[in-house]
Write a protein that holds these residues in place. Structure first.
Motif, PDB file in Angstrom:
ATOM      1  N   MET A   1      -0.804   4.469  -5.492  1.00  0.00           N
ATOM      2  CA  MET A   1      -1.657   3.676  -4.612  1.00  0.00           C
ATOM      3  C   MET A   1      -2.815   3.022  -5.363  1.00  0.00           C
ATOM      4  O   MET A   1      -3.174   1.872  -5.104  1.00  0.00           O
ATOM      5  CB  MET A   1      -2.211   4.557  -3.485  1.00  0.00           C
ATOM      6  N   VAL A   2      -3.422   3.787  -6.276  1.00  0.00           N
ATOM      7  CA  VAL A   2      -4.641   3.341  -6.958  1.00  0.00           C
ATOM      8  C   VAL A   2      -4.465   3.539  -8.454  1.00  0.00           C
ATOM      9  O   VAL A   2      -3.945   4.582  -8.880  1.00  0.00           O
ATOM     10  CB  VAL A   2      -5.865   4.145  -6.464  1.00  0.00           C
TER      11      VAL A   2
ATOM     12  N   GLY B   1       1.190   7.092   2.471  1.00  0.00           N
ATOM     13  CA  GLY B   1       0.872   6.483   1.186  1.00  0.00           C
ATOM     14  C   GLY B   1       2.062   5.860   0.499  1.00  0.00           C
ATOM     15  O   GLY B   1       1.906   4.958  -0.340  1.00  0.00           O
TER      16      GLY B   1
ATOM     17  N   ALA C   1      -8.882   6.971  -1.768  1.00  0.00           N
ATOM     18  CA  ALA C   1      -7.710   6.120  -2.008  1.00  0.00           C
ATOM     19  C   ALA C   1      -7.200   5.543  -0.698  1.00  0.00           C
ATOM     20  O   ALA C   1      -6.876   4.350  -0.608  1.00  0.00           O
ATOM     21  CB  ALA C   1      -6.616   6.917  -2.708  1.00  0.00           C
ATOM     22  N   PHE C   2      -7.141   6.357   0.349  1.00  0.00           N
ATOM     23  CA  PHE C   2      -6.678   5.861   1.648  1.00  0.00           C
ATOM     24  C   PHE C   2      -7.734   4.994   2.320  1.00  0.00           C
ATOM     25  O   PHE C   2      -7.398   4.036   3.020  1.00  0.00           O
ATOM     26  CB  PHE C   2      -6.287   7.041   2.544  1.00  0.00           C
ATOM     27  N   SER C   3      -9.009   5.320   2.116  1.00  0.00           N
ATOM     28  CA  SER C   3     -10.065   4.477   2.682  1.00  0.00           C
ATOM     29  C   SER C   3     -10.018   3.080   2.083  1.00  0.00           C
ATOM     30  O   SER C   3     -10.236   2.082   2.777  1.00  0.00           O
ATOM     31  CB  SER C   3     -11.435   5.115   2.438  1.00  0.00           C
ATOM     32  N   SER C   4      -9.730   3.004   0.782  1.00  0.00           N
ATOM     33  CA  SER C   4      -9.671   1.694   0.127  1.00  0.00           C
ATOM     34  C   SER C   4      -8.513   0.853   0.637  1.00  0.00           C
ATOM     35  O   SER C   4      -8.517  -0.377   0.499  1.00  0.00           O
ATOM     36  CB  SER C   4      -9.541   1.881  -1.392  1.00  0.00           C
ATOM     37  N   LYS C   5      -7.510   1.503   1.236  1.00  0.00           N
ATOM     38  CA  LYS C   5      -6.372   0.777   1.795  1.00  0.00           C
ATOM     39  C   LYS C   5      -6.528   0.545   3.300  1.00  0.00           C
ATOM     40  O   LYS C   5      -5.589   0.112   3.966  1.00  0.00           O
ATOM     41  CB  LYS C   5      -5.072   1.568   1.544  1.00  0.00           C
ATOM     42  N   GLY C   6      -7.737   0.849   3.812  1.00  0.00           N
ATOM     43  CA  GLY C   6      -7.999   0.628   5.228  1.00  0.00           C
ATOM     44  C   GLY C   6      -7.434   1.683   6.148  1.00  0.00           C
ATOM     45  O   GLY C   6      -7.330   1.457   7.360  1.00  0.00           O
TER      46      GLY C   6
ATOM     47  N   ASP D   1       2.322   2.099   0.393  1.00  0.00           N
ATOM     48  CA  ASP D   1       1.324   1.333  -0.355  1.00  0.00           C
ATOM     49  C   ASP D   1       1.418   1.582  -1.859  1.00  0.00           C
ATOM     50  O   ASP D   1       0.452   1.352  -2.584  1.00  0.00           O
ATOM     51  CB  ASP D   1      -0.079   1.673   0.142  1.00  0.00           C
TER      52      ASP D   1
ATOM     53  N   ASN E   1       1.273   0.624 -11.177  1.00  0.00           N
ATOM     54  CA  ASN E   1       0.214   1.607 -11.443  1.00  0.00           C
ATOM     55  C   ASN E   1       0.726   2.809 -12.221  1.00  0.00           C
ATOM     56  O   ASN E   1      -0.066   3.610 -12.722  1.00  0.00           O
ATOM     57  CB  ASN E   1      -0.421   2.077 -10.128  1.00  0.00           C
TER      58      ASN E   1
ATOM     59  N   ASP F   1       2.331   0.874  -5.594  1.00  0.00           N
ATOM     60  CA  ASP F   1       2.605  -0.234  -6.513  1.00  0.00           C
ATOM     61  C   ASP F   1       3.095   0.381  -7.820  1.00  0.00           C
ATOM     62  O   ASP F   1       2.325   1.034  -8.532  1.00  0.00           O
ATOM     63  CB  ASP F   1       1.333  -1.052  -6.744  1.00  0.00           C
TER      64      ASP F   1
END
Length: 540
Positions: free
Chosen positions: A302-303, A226, A317-322, A229, A234, A231
């Motif tokens: 991340m989110v 994580g 959260a990880f699913s949304s980042k693929g 990814d 956030n 930002d």
């Protein structure tokens, strides 16, 4: 005849009162070890320092690391990191008290119960035991149900099993209008873990070590994956709902750290208790703090906190980042985390029953050690049966908000025990009635500090005038000052570790624990004993 009956009743009541005021005078650590090692009812010393560290981490880090972090972040924002720091700082102070007492009494089981028996009296110790047992039994039943739900969600990742597993195998099937909630898988899991614990501390420690190492590795993978990814935008604003939301979050996440007391309860099975117990208690707690903070920073980076899922924040959260493979790892880590938490909880329960059986406060069957397995077999089986019945027939999640508050009060009692025992070091009581004026003064000051902490917590929770809050803090400071300047504190006798700053550190523990107690609300246990949602496997 009537006069004789009245006399007998009075004699019985007097005997009961005298028994309730008894305290346990323990021998120096070296002689305790010698007695236990030559007696037939002793446990085997097989736990090294690394085993104790894994025991503490295994008891503390469960599925909450994958759920509580995100759920609290929805209110506290990125400030959830401060929530974990505050709760961790409070637990460090409590752990310092535990570390000295565990080092002081390294050759006996019982933990907080034993400390209360030695510092205060039999009645206080028994009440502490009852509170601990309520917490542990309800907690074990609730966690086993959560484990069953997560296990079913994990199995449903396979297409052939998706949607085909009945409710009574996972979350539970309500019966009689919701009075009962049938669950078959939870008691089966409890029976399997009880069987492992009955085999011996070496076998159960090996299982705990493997499962704990698995979940720690998964958490580290989550943090490292994580981190790429994140930002930093956030993280602003860092505390969107103010400091009060951060402090309320600290109350919730406080229960994510509980478990280091399990290390203290393994005193009789530690190879080098005076050296290893304090390191195990403090070391496991610092590992947990580091892991929680890492997860919080990654998740909120991340989110955006406002978009976090309530059911499975980290997985989604990880699913949304693929990165769905990380989501699968999270599900495995949740199962491993709940397994170790449940395993250590059952282990601690049996050792507490063993301590009371030895002291004659429970039937002698609880004090028996199996001659071959060297485990308290009867105590362990009893704990498994009680938790199994509760988990199989009742949805105990609704009760955990009532009983989990015992953790804060239990930690406060341990801090008070440290102060009381340091006072006793200076002048030992010659009899069970030897209550001096200094003793009374010390106990009154401790009670005042606890009441002040509760008052401050209530005033803060309901946004009362700042004057009331300052008044409560002022009263606690005065009582702490009286304890510091009016009493004489000896260094802990025969202890391998001495808590610094006695009595100030224990006083701060008591005040802050009861302050958090006043902030407590029903949602706390819902987060701590969070079960896997039925739709969570869809996000994976």
């Amino acid at each position: 005849m009537g006069g004789h009956e009245g006399f007998s009743s009075a004699t019985w009541f007097s005997h009961l009162c005298a028994s309730a005021r008894r305290f346990k005078s323990l021998a120096p650590p070296s002689s305790q070890t010698a007695v236990r090692s030559t007696s037939g009812d002793s446990l085997v010393r097989r736990l090294g320092l690394f085993d104790l560290l894994l025991l503490g981490v295994g008891a503390s880090i469960g599925a909450g690391v994958f759920v509580v972090t995100g759920t609290v972040a929805r209110d506290a924002g990125p400030g959830v990191t401060i929530s974990f720091l505050l709760a961790g700082a409070s637990c460090v102070l409590n752990a310092l008290c535990y570390a000295e007492l565990a080092s002081r009494f390294p050759a006996v089981v019982g933990g907080a119960y034993m400390y209360s028996y030695s510092a205060f009296n039999e009645m206080t110790a028994f009440l502490v035991f009852v509170q601990l047992m309520l917490d542990y039994h309800i907690g074990a039943a609730s966690i086993s149900r959560s484990l069953a739900s997560y296990a079913v969600a994990l199995l449903e990742l396979f297409p052939a099993l998706k949607g085909s597993i009945p409710l009574w195998m996972g979350s539970g099937k309500d019966l009689l209008g919701g009075i009962l909630s049938l669950n078959i898988l939870a008691p089966i899991l409890l029976a399997l873990l009880t069987l492992v614990l009955c085999q011996g501390v070496r076998e159960s420690s090996a299982v705990n070590s493997v499962m704990t190492a698995t979940k720690v590795m998964i958490v580290l993978v989550v943090i490292c994956a994580g981190a790429f990814d994140i930002d930093v935008a956030n993280w602003s604003p860092f505390a969107p709902n103010g400091f009060k939301a951060v402090l309320t979050g600290a109350t919730v996440v406080f229960f994510s750290y509980v478990g280091f007391d399990a290390v203290a309860n393994s005193a009789e099975e530690s190879k080098n208790p005076q050296r290893d117990l304090p390191i195990g208690i403090m070391g496991s707690l610092l590992v947990c703090i580091s892991l929680y903070i890492g997860v919080c920073l990654v998740l909120t980076g991340m989110v955006p906190f406002s978009l976090l899922s309530e059911d499975a924040p980290l997985a989604e959260a990880f699913s949304s980042k693929g990165m769905k493979f990380v989501s699968i790892l999270i599900s495995i880590g949740a199962v491993a985390g709940l397994t170790t938490t449940l395993l250590v909880g059952l282990y601690v329960q049996s050792r507490l029953y063993l301590g009371l059986g030895r002291d004659g406060l429970l039937p002698s069957i609880f004090s028996r050690i199996h001659p071959t397995l060297h485990t308290p077999l009867h105590s362990q089986i009893w704990c498994g049966i009680v938790a199994g019945v509760l988990a199989g027939l009742f949805n105990v999640h609704s009760l955990s908000h009532i009983l989990s508050v015992g953790t804060l009060t239990g930690y406060s009692v341990v801090a008070a025990c440290l102060v009381a025992l340091r006072l006793n070091d200076k002048k030992e009581r010659e009899s069970s009635n030897g209550w001096t004026s200094n003793w009374q003064e010390g106990v009154i000051c401790l009670v005042i500090i606890a009441c002040s902490g509760f008052g401050a917590g209530v005033f803060y929770r309901f946004s009362a005038s700042i004057m009331f809050l300052l008044l409560s803090v002022g009263v606690a400071v005065i009582a702490s000052g009286v304890l510091h300047y009016r009493q004489a504190y000896a260094q802990s006798l025969g202890s391998g570790f001495c808590c610094p700053g006695v009595p100030i550190v224990p006083c701060v523990c008591i005040f802050f624990n009861i302050f958090l107690f006043a902030q407590y609300h029903a949602d706390t246990s819902t987060l701590v004993y969070q079960r896997a949602p039925e739709t969570e496997s869809d996000s994976w």
